[in-house]
Design an enzyme around this catalytic site. Structure first.
Site, PDB file in Angstrom:
ATOM      1  N   LYS A  22       0.835  -1.213   0.000  1.00  0.00           N
ATOM      2  CA  LYS A  22       0.000   0.000   0.000  1.00  0.00           C
ATOM      3  C   LYS A  22       0.867   1.260   0.000  1.00  0.00           C
ATOM      4  O   LYS A  22       0.680   2.154  -0.819  1.00  0.00           O
ATOM      5  CB  LYS A  22      -0.894   0.005   1.253  1.00  0.00           C
ATOM      6  CG  LYS A  22      -1.586   1.324   1.503  1.00  0.00           C
ATOM      7  CD  LYS A  22      -2.476   1.298   2.727  1.00  0.00           C
ATOM      8  CE  LYS A  22      -1.828   1.774   4.005  1.00  0.00           C
ATOM      9  NZ  LYS A  22      -1.579   3.223   4.078  1.00  0.00           N
ATOM     10  N   ASN A  23       1.827   1.308   0.944  1.00  0.00           N
ATOM     11  CA  ASN A  23       2.576   2.551   1.127  1.00  0.00           C
ATOM     12  C   ASN A  23       3.534   2.838  -0.017  1.00  0.00           C
ATOM     13  O   ASN A  23       4.073   3.934  -0.117  1.00  0.00           O
ATOM     14  CB  ASN A  23       3.330   2.534   2.470  1.00  0.00           C
ATOM     15  CG  ASN A  23       2.364   2.690   3.636  1.00  0.00           C
ATOM     16  OD1 ASN A  23       1.168   2.943   3.438  1.00  0.00           O
ATOM     17  ND2 ASN A  23       2.868   2.518   4.847  1.00  0.00           N
ATOM     18  N   ARG A  92      -4.432  10.620   4.370  1.00  0.00           N
ATOM     19  CA  ARG A  92      -3.318  11.575   4.528  1.00  0.00           C
ATOM     20  C   ARG A  92      -2.296  11.478   3.413  1.00  0.00           C
ATOM     21  O   ARG A  92      -1.647  12.464   3.066  1.00  0.00           O
ATOM     22  CB  ARG A  92      -2.580  11.281   5.831  1.00  0.00           C
ATOM     23  CG  ARG A  92      -3.172  11.791   7.057  1.00  0.00           C
ATOM     24  CD  ARG A  92      -2.227  11.472   8.190  1.00  0.00           C
ATOM     25  NE  ARG A  92      -0.913  12.060   7.941  1.00  0.00           N
ATOM     26  CZ  ARG A  92      -0.574  13.290   8.257  1.00  0.00           C
ATOM     27  NH1 ARG A  92      -1.426  14.060   8.864  1.00  0.00           N
ATOM     28  NH2 ARG A  92       0.630  13.749   7.983  1.00  0.00           N
ATOM     29  N   ASP A 116      -4.939  12.516  13.321  1.00  0.00           N
ATOM     30  CA  ASP A 116      -5.691  11.274  13.132  1.00  0.00           C
ATOM     31  C   ASP A 116      -5.536  10.406  14.367  1.00  0.00           C
ATOM     32  O   ASP A 116      -5.128  10.897  15.417  1.00  0.00           O
ATOM     33  CB  ASP A 116      -5.282  10.545  11.850  1.00  0.00           C
ATOM     34  CG  ASP A 116      -3.826  10.153  11.855  1.00  0.00           C
ATOM     35  OD1 ASP A 116      -3.211  10.185  12.944  1.00  0.00           O
ATOM     36  OD2 ASP A 116      -3.305   9.800  10.797  1.00  0.00           O
ATOM     37  N   ASP A 304       4.277   0.370  12.288  1.00  0.00           N
ATOM     38  CA  ASP A 304       3.078  -0.301  11.758  1.00  0.00           C
ATOM     39  C   ASP A 304       2.975  -1.762  12.197  1.00  0.00           C
ATOM     40  O   ASP A 304       1.888  -2.330  12.173  1.00  0.00           O
ATOM     41  CB  ASP A 304       3.077  -0.230  10.223  1.00  0.00           C
ATOM     42  CG  ASP A 304       2.795   1.175   9.733  1.00  0.00           C
ATOM     43  OD1 ASP A 304       1.800   1.764  10.146  1.00  0.00           O
ATOM     44  OD2 ASP A 304       3.595   1.702   8.940  1.00  0.00           O
TER      45      ASP A 304
HETATM   46  C1  UD1 Z   1       4.419   6.691   6.751  1.00  0.00           C
HETATM   47  C2  UD1 Z   1       3.479   5.526   6.563  1.00  0.00           C
HETATM   48  C3  UD1 Z   1       2.948   5.034   7.896  1.00  0.00           C
HETATM   49  C4  UD1 Z   1       4.095   4.720   8.822  1.00  0.00           C
HETATM   50  C5  UD1 Z   1       5.045   5.910   8.911  1.00  0.00           C
HETATM   51  C6  UD1 Z   1       6.303   5.624   9.731  1.00  0.00           C
HETATM   52  C7  UD1 Z   1       2.434   5.965   4.409  1.00  0.00           C
HETATM   53  C8  UD1 Z   1       1.178   6.277   3.677  1.00  0.00           C
HETATM   54  N1  UD1 Z   1       2.350   5.950   5.748  1.00  0.00           N
HETATM   55  O1  UD1 Z   1       3.677   7.769   7.331  1.00  0.00           O
HETATM   56  O2  UD1 Z   1       2.162   3.864   7.663  1.00  0.00           O
HETATM   57  O3  UD1 Z   1       3.589   4.428  10.103  1.00  0.00           O
HETATM   58  O4  UD1 Z   1       5.471   6.295   7.606  1.00  0.00           O
HETATM   59  O5  UD1 Z   1       6.978   4.525   9.209  1.00  0.00           O
HETATM   60  O6  UD1 Z   1       3.462   5.687   3.825  1.00  0.00           O
HETATM   61  N2  UD1 Z   1       6.780  14.257  11.339  1.00  0.00           N
HETATM   62  C9  UD1 Z   1       6.886  15.589  11.653  1.00  0.00           C
HETATM   63  N3  UD1 Z   1       6.843  16.507  10.635  1.00  0.00           N
HETATM   64  C10 UD1 Z   1       6.691  16.134   9.329  1.00  0.00           C
HETATM   65  C11 UD1 Z   1       6.575  14.768   9.027  1.00  0.00           C
HETATM   66  C12 UD1 Z   1       6.622  13.847  10.048  1.00  0.00           C
HETATM   67  O7  UD1 Z   1       7.042  15.960  12.823  1.00  0.00           O
HETATM   68  O8  UD1 Z   1       6.670  17.002   8.463  1.00  0.00           O
HETATM   69  C13 UD1 Z   1       6.839  13.246  12.420  1.00  0.00           C
HETATM   70  C14 UD1 Z   1       5.532  12.462  12.562  1.00  0.00           C
HETATM   71  O9  UD1 Z   1       4.605  13.150  13.363  1.00  0.00           O
HETATM   72  C15 UD1 Z   1       6.022  11.187  13.202  1.00  0.00           C
HETATM   73  C16 UD1 Z   1       7.387  10.983  12.527  1.00  0.00           C
HETATM   74  O10 UD1 Z   1       7.789  12.262  12.052  1.00  0.00           O
HETATM   75  O11 UD1 Z   1       6.209  11.360  14.579  1.00  0.00           O
HETATM   76  C17 UD1 Z   1       7.385   9.984  11.386  1.00  0.00           C
HETATM   77  O12 UD1 Z   1       6.417  10.323  10.437  1.00  0.00           O
HETATM   78  P1  UD1 Z   1       6.578   9.943   8.887  1.00  0.00           P
HETATM   79  O13 UD1 Z   1       7.751   9.037   8.727  1.00  0.00           O
HETATM   80  O14 UD1 Z   1       6.555  11.196   8.100  1.00  0.00           O
HETATM   81  O15 UD1 Z   1       5.265   9.136   8.612  1.00  0.00           O
HETATM   82  P2  UD1 Z   1       4.296   9.226   7.362  1.00  0.00           P
HETATM   83  O16 UD1 Z   1       5.064   9.463   6.118  1.00  0.00           O
HETATM   84  O17 UD1 Z   1       3.186  10.166   7.686  1.00  0.00           O
END
Ligand code: UD1
Length: 415
Positions: A22-23, A92, A116, A304
């Protein structure tokens, strides 16, 4: 009605086909916007999030055709660069069109995602990184208005190896002028898949699979045909179901090299794991032992996987300490497991799980994709019937979870 009905099961045996990730699929679909013409993706899972991404592309004027697990995406010369709230709110990952739209047409209107069930989910790193490449952002009425006359390569240091920020930056950098380096880049297999996809389209990317990505911008990219990697998180779900029920499962297509830490953790708990025949085989002959679990960015244990591991620890012998290092709020499903008789104390980023012999079937609620799947597999380790409501969350990320589990001897149905 929108429920899973699960009966406690004792042993799982047989083979399960693991679908496309999916991701990865969602990001490859967004990245297809970078090249005019026909991109074909195969091994795309038939899940609700993919359907939302199809809607999003169609809303931009892209023609999309789905045939089984293949998606043909015809990107026109003119794109309407808008990701509306009603789609971003449902998924998202819609935010991942921001980088490609800025790179391809220099502007985008993308609704700001809210929080979320994991808690607050900021996108500041996406925006700061893109600003360093020359984009500007204004916020209006819940939307982000993005502009970039030209994107120019820059050195970007990520404070945290964010998956989404790394992907957005990578998709913007491939068409930027000059060289971009992304330091402290996330290294998840889905990012490597995206980088490989972009490279085949003609992008120049060095350091794929490492935490330092170097991108030399090119003038244009060409559309290609590409196969999505298998879903390591789906595979983890079935391995943890096996941890709970015992038996022997062959996960066809699963790639051990994408989930080494998980396999080591399950081995530590007593599962026998082997690779071969184009997949991963797990065998459990006695009740598993508890272990400590701590989530980290890849190659650490993925956040995850954690809900499935917590479900498995709930019926393992002994106690395990679980630490969440990625999303502070990701323990909501614990209260549901406690309704099923699990002995778990969660506080802040930590939970202590004391295994019980058997859980006790109960009505519970799915709050998100992985938490919902964790409750389904927990139901396999419970006496009697577990009813999981709000099952639509699970459909976002699983193609036929009930059917696949039933095919190896579990009693799971969908009402
Ligand atoms: C993606 C995955 C999700 C997985 C996550 C971590 C998808 C669709 N989703 O989510 O299933 O759990 O990676 O492996 O691929 N953060 C910030 N600022 C930002 C971006 C992130 O503070 O601009 C923080 C987030 O709040 C979190 C951490 O960084 O605490 C990791 O988030 P991130 O790796 O960005 O997760 P996603 O890409 O949203």
């Amino acid at each position: 009605m929108n429920k899973f009905l699960v009966q406690g099961s004792r042993s799982l045996d047989g083979g399960i086909q693991i679908g496309g990730a999916k991701n990865s699929a969602l990001k490859l679909m967004a990245a297809s916007l970078l090249a005019e013409g026909l991109t074909s993706l195969s091994n795309v899972p038939d899940i609700a999030d993919v359907a939302i991404m199809v809607e999003l592309l169609e809303a931009m004027g892209v023609e999309v055709q789905r045939t089984g697990h293949r998606i043909d995406i015809s990107v026109p010369h003119e794109i309407e660069p808008v990701a509306p709230y009603h789609l971003v709110e449902r998924m998202r990952a819609s935010i991942s069109v921001l980088g490609p739209l800025l790179a391809r047409i220099g502007r985008a209107t993308v609704a700001m995602p809210g929080g979320d069930d994991f808690g607050s989910r900021p996108i500041d790193m996406h925006l700061q990184g893109l600003e360093q490449l020359g984009a500007t952002f204004t916020h209006q009425h819940g939307d982000i208005q993005a502009q970039a006359k030209v994107l120019k390569g820059a050195e970007v240091f990520l404070e945290f190896p964010s998956v989404g920020a790394t992907e957005n930056l990578l998709m913007a950098a491939v068409l930027a002028r000059g060289t971009t380096t992304i330091e402290n880049a996330a290294r998840e297999p889905e990012i490597t898949d995206l980088a490989n996809f972009l490279s085949q389209m003609g992008a120049l990317i060095d350091g794929i699979g490492t935490s330092r990505l170097r991108v030399d911008g090119v003038e244009r990219l060409e559309p290609i045909s590409y196969e999505v990697i298998p879903d390591r998180i789906e595979a983890a779900t079935y391995l943890c179901a096996l941890a709970i029920c015992g038996g022997e499962l062959h996960l066809e297509n699963a790639r051990a090299e994408h989930m080494e830490m998980l396999l080591r953790k399950l081995e530590e708990m007593g599962m026998h794991i082997s690779e071969g025949n184009g997949g991963v085989r797990g065998k459990v002959t006695e009740r598993l032992k508890s272990a400590d679990v701590s989530t980290l960015p890849y190659p650490g244990l993925a956040t995850d996987y954690k809900p499935f591991l917590v479900a498995a620890l709930s019926v393992a012998s002994g106690a395990g300490m679980v630490t969440e290092n990625i999303f502070a709020g990701r323990f909501r499903y614990v209260d549901e497991l406690v309704r099923m008789g699990a002995e778990i104390k969660a506080e802040g980023r930590h939970a202590v799980v004391r295994g019980v012999e058997r859980l006790s079937g109960a009505p519970v609620r799915a709050h998100d994709i992985r938490a919902g799947a964790a409750l389904v597999i927990a139901g396999l380790g419970a006496d009697g019937e577990t009813i999981i409501s709000d099952a639509h969350h699970v459909d976002r990320g699983y193609e036929d979870l009930a059917g696949k589990l039933s095919s190896v001897g579990a009693q799971v149905s969908r009402t």
